[in-house]
Design a protein around this motif. Structure first.
Motif, PDB file in Angstrom:
ATOM      1  N   ASN A  18       3.701   1.182  -3.810  1.00  0.00           N
ATOM      2  CA  ASN A  18       2.827   0.415  -2.916  1.00  0.00           C
ATOM      3  C   ASN A  18       3.594  -0.351  -1.833  1.00  0.00           C
ATOM      4  OD1 ASN A  18       0.297   1.116  -4.146  1.00  0.00           O
ATOM      5  ND2 ASN A  18       0.885  -0.210  -5.858  1.00  0.00           N
ATOM      6  N   THR A  65      -0.588  -1.179  11.278  1.00  0.00           N
ATOM      7  CA  THR A  65       0.383  -1.821  10.386  1.00  0.00           C
ATOM      8  C   THR A  65       1.735  -1.126  10.468  1.00  0.00           C
ATOM      9  OG1 THR A  65      -1.430  -2.397   8.891  1.00  0.00           O
ATOM     10  CG2 THR A  65       0.794  -2.564   8.021  1.00  0.00           C
ATOM     11  N   TRP A  66       1.708   0.203  10.548  1.00  0.00           N
ATOM     12  CA  TRP A  66       2.960   0.967  10.735  1.00  0.00           C
ATOM     13  C   TRP A  66       3.702   0.471  11.967  1.00  0.00           C
ATOM     14  CZ3 TRP A  66       5.482   5.363   8.581  1.00  0.00           C
ATOM     15  CH2 TRP A  66       6.381   6.023   9.425  1.00  0.00           C
ATOM     16  N   GLY A  89       0.794  -1.215   0.000  1.00  0.00           N
ATOM     17  CA  GLY A  89       0.000   0.000   0.000  1.00  0.00           C
ATOM     18  C   GLY A  89       0.829   1.269   0.000  1.00  0.00           C
ATOM     19  N   SER A  90       0.221   2.349  -0.465  1.00  0.00           N
ATOM     20  CA  SER A  90       0.846   3.675  -0.428  1.00  0.00           C
ATOM     21  C   SER A  90       0.552   4.323   0.916  1.00  0.00           C
ATOM     22  CB  SER A  90       0.287   4.544  -1.557  1.00  0.00           C
ATOM     23  OG  SER A  90      -1.045   4.955  -1.246  1.00  0.00           O
ATOM     24  N   SER A 148      -3.231 -11.990  -4.487  1.00  0.00           N
ATOM     25  CA  SER A 148      -3.616 -10.846  -5.309  1.00  0.00           C
ATOM     26  C   SER A 148      -4.868 -11.192  -6.116  1.00  0.00           C
ATOM     27  CB  SER A 148      -2.469 -10.466  -6.242  1.00  0.00           C
ATOM     28  OG  SER A 148      -2.260 -11.474  -7.203  1.00  0.00           O
ATOM     29  N   LEU A 194      -1.548   6.448   1.473  1.00  0.00           N
ATOM     30  CA  LEU A 194      -3.002   6.653   1.614  1.00  0.00           C
ATOM     31  C   LEU A 194      -3.701   5.403   2.137  1.00  0.00           C
ATOM     32  CD1 LEU A 194      -3.787   8.743  -1.587  1.00  0.00           C
ATOM     33  CD2 LEU A 194      -3.182   9.527   0.720  1.00  0.00           C
ATOM     34  N   GLU A 195      -3.090   4.250   1.950  1.00  0.00           N
ATOM     35  CA  GLU A 195      -3.663   3.008   2.490  1.00  0.00           C
ATOM     36  C   GLU A 195      -3.064   2.636   3.849  1.00  0.00           C
ATOM     37  OE1 GLU A 195      -4.420   3.594  -1.354  1.00  0.00           O
ATOM     38  OE2 GLU A 195      -2.492   2.541  -1.142  1.00  0.00           O
ATOM     39  N   ALA A 196      -2.070   3.394   4.294  1.00  0.00           N
ATOM     40  CA  ALA A 196      -1.379   3.048   5.535  1.00  0.00           C
ATOM     41  C   ALA A 196      -2.265   3.291   6.743  1.00  0.00           C
ATOM     42  CB  ALA A 196      -0.093   3.871   5.661  1.00  0.00           C
ATOM     43  N   ASP A 197      -2.075   2.458   7.762  1.00  0.00           N
ATOM     44  CA  ASP A 197      -2.766   2.658   9.033  1.00  0.00           C
ATOM     45  C   ASP A 197      -1.758   2.490  10.160  1.00  0.00           C
ATOM     46  OD1 ASP A 197      -3.067  -0.257  10.289  1.00  0.00           O
ATOM     47  OD2 ASP A 197      -3.504  -0.420   8.153  1.00  0.00           O
TER      48      ASP A 197
END
Length: 254
Positions: free
Chosen positions: A152, A105-106, A96-97, A201, A99-102
């Motif tokens: 991504n 997960t970080w 993910g980029s 995928s 914008l998809e990060a949370d």
């Protein structure tokens, strides 16, 4: 006339700890290190993946180890009297980029990919210093880091860039005390983790073709190819090498 005496392995007499040894590069490295004479402490957060390794020659022992749990690492270090090689190979690859990060997960990626290596080294380096010995620290980073921006892979790149800094800082602090630290920075490697990402995928065949299509050699790497680089860095052959990032990516980053 060639000598009939067996040649010692490249890690003969060394004790090596490997995290993430249950699969992929970690497993390939554990088996290769053992073959080359090391006594290997193979660790993984999933002990089932280590079950078939525990009785193999050169595997000193297998241990369940969650590198996100500092207490587990400290307790394991208490059972170790001597250490010559530390290979921090445990890792995850979130996609993910930005914008998809949370945040969850970080935090998990930073914990596994960077903080785990920091805690392992912090717990084991004092053993080396106490014994006035030498040690090679090998950390599994990636070209997807501060070395190369990859689509991504926002969180992954950040976590692996952090690990690059961990390694270089350790190398600088202990260069005069017999402790070396280096990074391995692979490109795409055929491992169970990678296969899982491909197969999960929406279109696995396209995902596989896309991965291979971006490789200038027309193929992805193998776990054994990375393990042989780890073997070199762990061995005394690399005794003048520290603080370096070793790219092994089939020319992807050229």
């Amino acid at each position: 006339m060639a000598s009939s005496e067996p040649r010692p392995g490249r890690l003969e007499g060394k004790i090596a700890l490997i995290t993430g040894a249950g699969a992929g590069i970690g497993r390939a490295s554990a088996l290769l290190f053992a073959k080359e004479g090391a006594q290997v402490i193979a660790t993984d957060m999933n002990p089932d993946l280590l079950a078939d390794m525990k009785d193999l020659p050169g595997i000193l022992r297998t241990e369940k180890l969650n590198v996100t749990n500092k207490e587990d690492i400290v307790n394991l270090a208490k059972t170790i009297d001597k250490i010559d090689v530390i290979f921090n190979c445990a890792g995850i690859v979130p996609g993910g980029s930005i914008l998809e990060a949370d945040d969850a997960t970080w935090n998990l990626a930073l914990d596994i990919n960077a903080r785990g290596a920091y805690w392992v080294c912090q717990a084991l380096i004092p053993i080396v210093l106490k014994n006035k010995g030498t040690c090679s620290i090998v950390n599994m980073s990636s070209v997807a880091s501060s070395l190369k921006g990859v689509e991504n892979r926002f969180i992954y790149c950040v976590s692996k860039a952090a690990l690059l800094a961990v390694t270089k800082s350790i190398a600088a602090d202990f260069v005069g005390q017999g402790i070396r630290a280096n990074n391995i920075c692979p490109g795409t490697v055929d491992t169970p983790s990678w296969r899982g990402r491909v197969n999960s995928s929406p279109d696995p065949q396209k995902a596989l073709a896309d991965f291979i299509g971006r490789q200038k050699m027309g193929r992805v790497g193998t776990a054994d190819e990375i393990a042989y680089l780890a073997l070199y860095l762990a061995s005394d052959e690399a005794s003048y090498v520290t603080g370096q990032d070793f790219i092994i990516d089939g020319g992807w980053s050229m």
